[in-house]
Design an enzyme around this catalytic site. Sequence first.
Site, PDB file in Angstrom:
ATOM      1  N   GLU A   1      -2.780  -2.788  -4.848  1.00  0.00           N
ATOM      2  CA  GLU A   1      -3.562  -1.559  -4.820  1.00  0.00           C
ATOM      3  C   GLU A   1      -3.474  -1.002  -3.415  1.00  0.00           C
ATOM      4  OE1 GLU A   1      -4.874  -0.165  -7.349  1.00  0.00           O
ATOM      5  OE2 GLU A   1      -4.595  -1.797  -8.791  1.00  0.00           O
TER       6      GLU A   1
ATOM      7  N   GLY B   1       1.340  -4.534   1.775  1.00  0.00           N
ATOM      8  CA  GLY B   1       1.667  -4.711   0.363  1.00  0.00           C
ATOM      9  C   GLY B   1       3.109  -5.136   0.186  1.00  0.00           C
TER      10      GLY B   1
END
Lengths: 249, 1331
Positions: free
Chosen positions: B218, B201
Amino acid sequence: MSSSSSLSVNGTENKENQQFDPHSMTNGFTEANCSCCDHHENSLHSHSISQSPQNENNIEEEQELISRLQHFTLDTINENCDQDIYFHSYKSEEQMLSIMKLISGVLSEPYSIYTYRYFIHNWPELCFLCSKKSENSNNPSSTQDDNENELIGSIVCKLDLHKKILRRGYIAMLAVNNEYRRKKIASKLVCMAIQTMMERGCDEIVLEAEVTNQAALNLYENLGFLREKRLYRYYLNGVDAYRLKLWLK
Amino acid sequence: MSSGAMTAVESIPLLLTGLRTTFNSGKTKSLKWRKQQLERLLKLFDEQKHLFADAAKEDFHRPEQETLLYDCGLIRAECVYALNNIDDWVKDEKKSDSLVYAIMEKYVHSEPYGVSLIIGPWNYPFLLLFAPLVGSIAAGNCSVLKPSELAPKCAQLVFDVVPRYLDNDCIKTVLGGVDQTQALLKGDIDYIFYTGATTTGKIIMHAAAEKMIPVTLECGGKSPVYIADDANIEVTGKRIAWGKCINSGQTCVAPDYLLCSKATEQRLIPEIIKAWKEFYTENPLQSESYAHIVNDRHFKRVENLIDKSKVVYGGNSEEKHNYISPTIMTNVTADDKVMQEEIFGPLLPIINVRDENEAIRFINERSKPLALYVFTGNKKLAKKIIDETSSGSVCVNDVVLQIGPSALPFGGVGPSGLGSYHGKYSFDTFSHKRSVAFSPTFADGLVSMRNPPYTKATTKRMELIGKPYRNWFHIPRVFKTFWFWAFISLTSLDPKMDSGMSINNHFHQQPQQQNRNLTPTIAQLIDRKQLKIENFSNLELVYIFDQLLSSFHMWLDGHSLALTVFTCLYLHEPDMIKDNVLRTMTIAYLKLIDYIRERIILKAGIYEEEDFSGTLIYNFKFYQETVKEQQSINDIKKCEDDLAKYYRKLRHLSTTVDISQDMLYTQQLTIRMKFLRHLYQICLKFNCVNEIGEQTPLNGEEIAKLLKQTTECLQLIQPTVLIKDNDEQEENNLTTAINIQKLDTNSSSMIASEEESNLSTTILSISPSSIVDLKYTFDPYYNYRQLPPAFNRFIRCLIPSTIVYKTYNELCEHIKKLLEMTDKKTLQLSYEYFIEYSTYYKPTIFIRSLLLLSYLPSAQGIPLPGRKIFGQFIFSDYIKLEMKSFILPPILTLKHIQIDQTTFDIVENFFQRSAVLFSNLFYSLCNNRARTREKLSNLLEECSVLQDESEKIDNWLQKFLLDIFEQQTPNNSQVMMMMEKTSYFFNFMLHWTLCIMEYYIYLGFELDLYSKRELYDLYFYLAQIILFAHITIYTRADYLLTNTETFFQQLNNTSMTAGKKQQKSPVTNRFIRQLVDNNPQMTSDLLNMPSSTISSSDVGSISTPVNTDNQKKSKRKQQTTTNGTAPSTATNGGHNNNTNSSSSNRPSHYEKELNLLHGHFSMCTALHRCLKALEVDNRLIFKKKNDMSSDLTQSPYFLKDEVRYRHRFMPFSNLCAPRYMKYHDFKDIQQLCDGDHNIHDLYQDSVTHFQQAKVYFETYLNKITLKHSSTKTPLNRTFTIGFTSVKDVESYIKIAKTNVIVVRLLAAGHKRGETIDFDFNTNSHYPMLKL
């Protein structure tokens, strides 16, 4: 109670309108078929998978009911002594005027043209008509030309989601010309509508009728509609109405 | 290891260019396209779900069900949710702001970003890829899907199947790993949606930062579970076991580790293990329901986390299959390996914490997790933990489930993610919110103030108008329909909406006569001398007054203001009127309307869509501030005095000139003004407020006095009637067209009375010529332009004043009757009074509002339990008293017991909650009768909750009282036993539930809702379930009252005497003390028992009590059946009871109630037996046709009995007592009950029951008449017990008598084969059989 002379069936959409989503209206005119109810293949299908096997039973029963209905509709066509009367679906805006003329002549409630358009444009497949062949065109093939023939009965319905879960059919208007009463035309029209709605996975069908309209109450109760509620002073003329409902599931 | 095909890195820029071209073409922006694609996606995950399940199974042994349920199912749910709501989402959001921007048109437009990239993980290979896609499509983006290469079969399947279902020009799939991803990130994209590990991420966000592309991330995190000591361990264990091991722990929101005390841990572990064994058998490796770890690398990683020394369960692994068994580790500390990273595997470490504070500290010391789970029975504790920590989402008492509802956003916070999605949030995530403002050019004069050169004055003014105000005005959304029609009329811009409407049946046939495209203002009309404002004759004023009063009456009846009172033009601008009397009159009317509307109808809040009275006011002025109430009343008084003076002057003159007419008019006007004043004063007495803003209780005496004066006025008033003097006046179409047919059914009685009134009252006849000047006073079309297009435009013709004054007389009667309410000192009496009132007076909304407000003042203002009955008595106290007198529960009766805080709280809490139920009950009864039934069905929901509560309380109190009695060494063990066994609270709740159920069903009869084919089911259910249970309850209560009362008295006395040794012993029971303190005027009633004089010897004389067993449901059912199958015993029982009570000469507490209930029970039983017999006998029309199933043309009946039954008894289905009888049970029982008998027996039985019913009802009637004749009060036929009035009982007897005869005839085979009809005209509850 009142004699058969007035079979003005049911009435205003006034209160029912409050459930309309104003936005569905914007799309309504142009994209009538987008509302998810109308994708009946999908909805029926997803319906069958999302429920437990016990319900497969129901589906079969439903199929049986539908076929019973088809059976019934066929029967009355043959049985009907008046060969000139035939049933057909709504096709185009050209029929709108005669529908309006027929209905406003019979029902107690005044509707604006927008009410008619709202229903018929959004759910053209739920509008059924009954006509009589005009005398000058005895040619059997001429039934194509509906506009020449006299319209003697019509039913206008809708089918959409109620409270976002229930697939609720609504019979908005039903009218049969005075001269052609007692020929089961209205029953037939209602059956045609019920059949189409059931094919579309409808959960229940509702409508309103004046408490005093015994003819209409009899007609619907014979088909299994029950009085679900009484609506206090529902009609503009101050008369109470019943909400009649047919539970299919 | 990924062996699947890869997309060539070189082709990626080309692919993105293709998408850009498509996006620029605008294809994806069309709503039609979006909906169509969502439909296709729905179809894809419906039709091909098995392919998806197979692929995931191959990849990592994922159980098929998990893919079907959690991937395909949830994606479909998202699609459907989006399809249902997308019309709302795409709408431009209109905004309002402070005045300075008022002329600008402002809205927020949601537009797609362009090309969005969705990178999915492998653990939920479809859900986490396609759920974002739903948002992306809904928002109108082109999308690139990048499934995870770690689940190669799944990725390949996505690649294969997506182009077959979705638009290939707009939605592409890219297969591959790091290289492909990097190529994508470098490419021409507008949005990145990433699901996966936190480390990746960060890389993604970094890449996005280079190009300033918005991202949603997410990620995961260690989601803690805190288990409080009070949690339901069995459920907790099962749920954690499930959440931990779905997908073998490879779920981002899976519970990662547990926090709990050592003790809880001990209890919890066996439960988890038990659940696992149940789910996956002893050996999960063999289980088809257990997923494996996705690949070798992850397998190694997870295996490495296992610390063998801390494992208490599991810990096995099998490298060949990447299998790790469900594992529990205890005594884990923060430093262990397993606590350093997200586990993402089936390991469950448990960390011990002492309490929630330590748990909170532990959680807060770590990165913010994606999810937090709390298991506890204490909501406060859960709230505390939620308040003091942070996480992406929280779920209390379950795991994972919080991601289900599409209405909730799903996403992380901090390292667990950025942004959220699901449902509307997905749409928002993928949309840019674009502000749009249109500034009109015509208003440049206003705007130019901002231009330089600056001056002090303009700055100040700019500051002033630009200032945002608090509580800025919002447009009230009164009627949804209004906006709907407003929209239609605006878009179609039809200048006359009426054109499509066939207006043909109202009295005013000249709508086009004047050019009404521009409605003249009042001032214009005055200028044109069309509207008179001075020099009125008294006759004219009298006439105006009557017309106004008539329209006012119509308004009270529930019609729109605009179509009634405001058709009188004077009401629009009273200030312009120069005539003092008329101005005073109009202002008084306005204020009266305003008071009724605002302080009575809106306050009571029982108006419905069918009542137009209160809701729309169309900017009419009401002089709320400018004229005070008292001033208005004084003004009227002054007018009266002036008129009286004028009258005296006339009388003086009358000796010389004949002015009798003028005198008469003056006199009449004076009386009318007086009447108006009294009417206004009466209204002011209701819901009036004292200095500190509190509602004051009803002042019955003053109202009664005013009512008397009002009725006196009414007697003196001579109503005006327009008498046409000759034909030429006919075109002079004034507003009083009397068209009797147009009056609705309700007023038909009025028409009848009109004829009488014509004879009795003197009429003030007016010739049209004398009021020619008032031509424009009433204009039914004046407000048309203000009405929404679809609004009811029909004006019922004004009711002639002869009738109107009669109705005001009735109104006074109603209010007078309403005052009786203050005598109803118990809930039961009030309940019966409300039923009686609504049945026999058919009150209008105005009266119903008065009723509710007088009983529960300020119904809408104060939170429910705080309401006071008559504004004086605390509601929960009333319930306590009601319960005390109903069943004499020891907790409310024994004076000298110590009640500890917990018990006090529990019981008090129950009463507070039931106060809500009861106040809602009264609220329901004040609705119009049709609505009441609907509301009652909702109340039954609340009843079921309270029934549960009451059962718990009873258990608690039984223990509590047992302790007390042990200390007190009681002397009567028999009574003690009985008390211990009785569920006082439950019985009380059940009693009220039954009352509501009975009224619900009988109201259905009164509203004529049932069809013939339902009668059998209804009477059966009524008799065998509802009435039977109610009889049992009453009998039990009766028995308790009789037998425990003396015992309680003794107990109270003994402790009293014991206490006397010290001094006068105080009442120690907190409940009784509280009741006494709150209601000092009732003290004597409270401390003493319900009055009855029974000697203790009577106690023994009753041989066997009718069942005091404790609601054993199975037993109850048995009773029902036995009762049904052997009706003779039931009848004997009934008889015995009857004779018993009469012979022992003991005044039973519930004699009247029991008589009635037995009567109803017999009546219903007789009817269902009779119906069964008729059915078998082929005498029911609907059955006959239905049976001939081959002949469909007769009457095709589409409703299945089971479906009908289920829907009709739906409101009863949640109750725990009387338990809802399922259709199959119902069938069985009624088969047992009625089915086995032959026709003759059934008929015979029916006759017996009808006879019995007759006896019961007659006994009741005799008792009542006797009582009334002894007290010398006339018997009021509307007097009601339960829902049954005396009038009803009289007609029941008649029905029973007739039916006995008819059924006998039927049994004898009279006119065999002919059908039977039911006549509900005598009484709507029971039919009279008709041959």
